[in-house]
Design an enzyme around this catalytic site. Sequence first.
Site, mmCIF file in Angstrom:
data_model
loop_
_atom_site.group_PDB
_atom_site.id
_atom_site.type_symbol
_atom_site.label_atom_id
_atom_site.label_comp_id
_atom_site.label_asym_id
_atom_site.label_seq_id
_atom_site.Cartn_x
_atom_site.Cartn_y
_atom_site.Cartn_z
ATOM 1 N N ARG A 127 20.390 -0.429 7.396
ATOM 2 C CA ARG A 127 19.113 -0.480 8.097
ATOM 3 C C ARG A 127 19.280 0.189 9.458
ATOM 4 O O ARG A 127 20.381 0.247 10.002
ATOM 5 C CB ARG A 127 18.645 -1.920 8.288
ATOM 6 C CG ARG A 127 18.382 -2.690 6.998
ATOM 7 C CD ARG A 127 17.922 -4.100 7.326
ATOM 8 N NE ARG A 127 17.601 -4.862 6.125
ATOM 9 C CZ ARG A 127 18.445 -5.682 5.495
ATOM 10 N NH1 ARG A 127 19.690 -5.826 5.967
ATOM 11 N NH2 ARG A 127 18.082 -6.344 4.411
ATOM 12 N N LYS A 144 19.953 -9.066 8.408
ATOM 13 C CA LYS A 144 18.831 -9.918 8.784
ATOM 14 C C LYS A 144 19.253 -11.381 8.776
ATOM 15 O O LYS A 144 19.969 -11.826 7.892
ATOM 16 C CB LYS A 144 17.659 -9.710 7.809
ATOM 17 C CG LYS A 144 16.935 -8.388 8.000
ATOM 18 C CD LYS A 144 15.688 -8.335 7.134
ATOM 19 C CE LYS A 144 14.885 -7.069 7.401
ATOM 20 N NZ LYS A 144 13.664 -7.002 6.568
ATOM 21 N N HIS A 172 14.447 4.520 7.275
ATOM 22 C CA HIS A 172 14.165 3.715 6.084
ATOM 23 C C HIS A 172 14.040 4.580 4.841
ATOM 24 O O HIS A 172 14.410 4.163 3.743
ATOM 25 C CB HIS A 172 12.889 2.902 6.298
ATOM 26 C CG HIS A 172 12.908 1.586 5.590
ATOM 27 N ND1 HIS A 172 13.904 0.642 5.785
ATOM 28 C CD2 HIS A 172 12.068 1.047 4.679
ATOM 29 C CE1 HIS A 172 13.660 -0.411 5.022
ATOM 30 N NE2 HIS A 172 12.556 -0.189 4.342
ATOM 31 N N ARG A 210 17.454 5.156 3.602
ATOM 32 C CA ARG A 210 17.933 3.937 2.931
ATOM 33 C C ARG A 210 17.344 3.857 1.520
ATOM 34 O O ARG A 210 18.031 3.496 0.563
ATOM 35 C CB ARG A 210 17.540 2.719 3.769
ATOM 36 C CG ARG A 210 17.928 1.358 3.182
ATOM 37 C CD ARG A 210 17.654 0.295 4.236
ATOM 38 N NE ARG A 210 17.445 -1.036 3.684
ATOM 39 C CZ ARG A 210 18.418 -1.906 3.444
ATOM 40 N NH1 ARG A 210 19.679 -1.579 3.677
ATOM 41 N NH2 ARG A 210 18.135 -3.110 2.974
ATOM 42 N N HIS A 223 19.799 -7.592 0.446
ATOM 43 C CA HIS A 223 18.544 -8.263 0.109
ATOM 44 C C HIS A 223 18.812 -9.709 -0.301
ATOM 45 O O HIS A 223 19.653 -9.969 -1.164
ATOM 46 C CB HIS A 223 17.847 -7.546 -1.059
ATOM 47 C CG HIS A 223 17.276 -6.229 -0.687
ATOM 48 N ND1 HIS A 223 16.964 -5.246 -1.619
ATOM 49 C CD2 HIS A 223 16.935 -5.705 0.522
ATOM 50 C CE1 HIS A 223 16.471 -4.201 -0.998
ATOM 51 N NE2 HIS A 223 16.451 -4.449 0.304
ATOM 52 N N TYR A 272 12.962 -0.521 -6.547
ATOM 53 C CA TYR A 272 13.576 0.785 -6.783
ATOM 54 C C TYR A 272 13.631 1.159 -8.260
ATOM 55 O O TYR A 272 13.877 2.312 -8.587
ATOM 56 C CB TYR A 272 14.988 0.812 -6.194
ATOM 57 C CG TYR A 272 14.995 0.671 -4.703
ATOM 58 C CD1 TYR A 272 14.616 1.725 -3.877
ATOM 59 C CD2 TYR A 272 15.342 -0.531 -4.096
ATOM 60 C CE1 TYR A 272 14.590 1.591 -2.510
ATOM 61 C CE2 TYR A 272 15.321 -0.672 -2.719
ATOM 62 C CZ TYR A 272 14.947 0.389 -1.932
ATOM 63 O OH TYR A 272 14.913 0.247 -0.570
#
Length: 309
Positions: free
Chosen positions: A143, A167, A233, A236, A259, A268
């Site tokens: 990220r 995150k 992004h 990514r 994730h 994806y």
Amino acid sequence: MVDAIADFLAMLAAERGAAANTLAAYRRDLVAAQAVVGDLASADGAKLETLGQAWRDLAPSSVARKVSALRQFYGFLIDEGRRTDDPTSAMPRPRSRRPLPRLLDHHDIKQLFSHAEQEATTHDAPGLRMLALLELLYGSGLRATELVSLPLSAVPRDAPLLTIAGKGGQQRMVPVGKRAGMALSAWLAVRPSGGKHVFPSPGGGHLTRVRLFQLLRDLALRADIDPARISPHVLRHAFATHLLEGGADLRVLQTLLGHADIATTQIYTHVDAARLVALVNLRHPLAEGAAGGHAPRLTGARHIPSAKP
């Protein structure tokens, strides 16, 4: 009341490890809703229903985010015994679809890297830094925040892995390919001394996300690519998409991207429909070419090129 909002945000930080940007977004949504309905902690369904009019010009995804913040807020109040009812059923419930990511194909990636590599051959610091940034975005799927805030301590000397704080402060190990490793080593050799970050800024901190965005757009312009198509992004997304095309497992990709929910990773899979058709044509027992297979082949399959830029 403001105290209820503050307590809710404190819970998100302490129990869920919410990042500063996440907490700021929740605060904005809750304070904005409170400006419309009055004290959120005591608002009833009739007051919350008025939010639909206040949100009428917002995108469905924005409304969905605000609704989610309020539902979690009232769930917190119920858990804490501050309320016995949930008034959120009166709020609008937009059905928003997760947008498909913008994509760069293999030609775009090759063109972008070719230009960055050419500029890096002069061995000047800006060119080497740009190539290192590009390699880590596309080669490791970081990220933007993870990349610009990468500390020197996360780069080991004897292992091709980075320790990333993602995150919510969740740590994960991210492999660094040979190309990215070489680009990173070249940059570290000319990196200005001082500071604790891999990509320092002149002010003593680290490169900002805004500056990273600008550097990528400028590189795209020099590489004759529409800058509107390029962002951290997007690279990514390209990392994830091209790994799937190359046969990567979805669970592995989830781990690499950091994730928490595999449903986020599954977005994806839409880009890989052609490979799935080709796989059925090749491997299904009734497909032509498989052992004993005589059924007609499925149409729509196309060749998926190598994931290497």
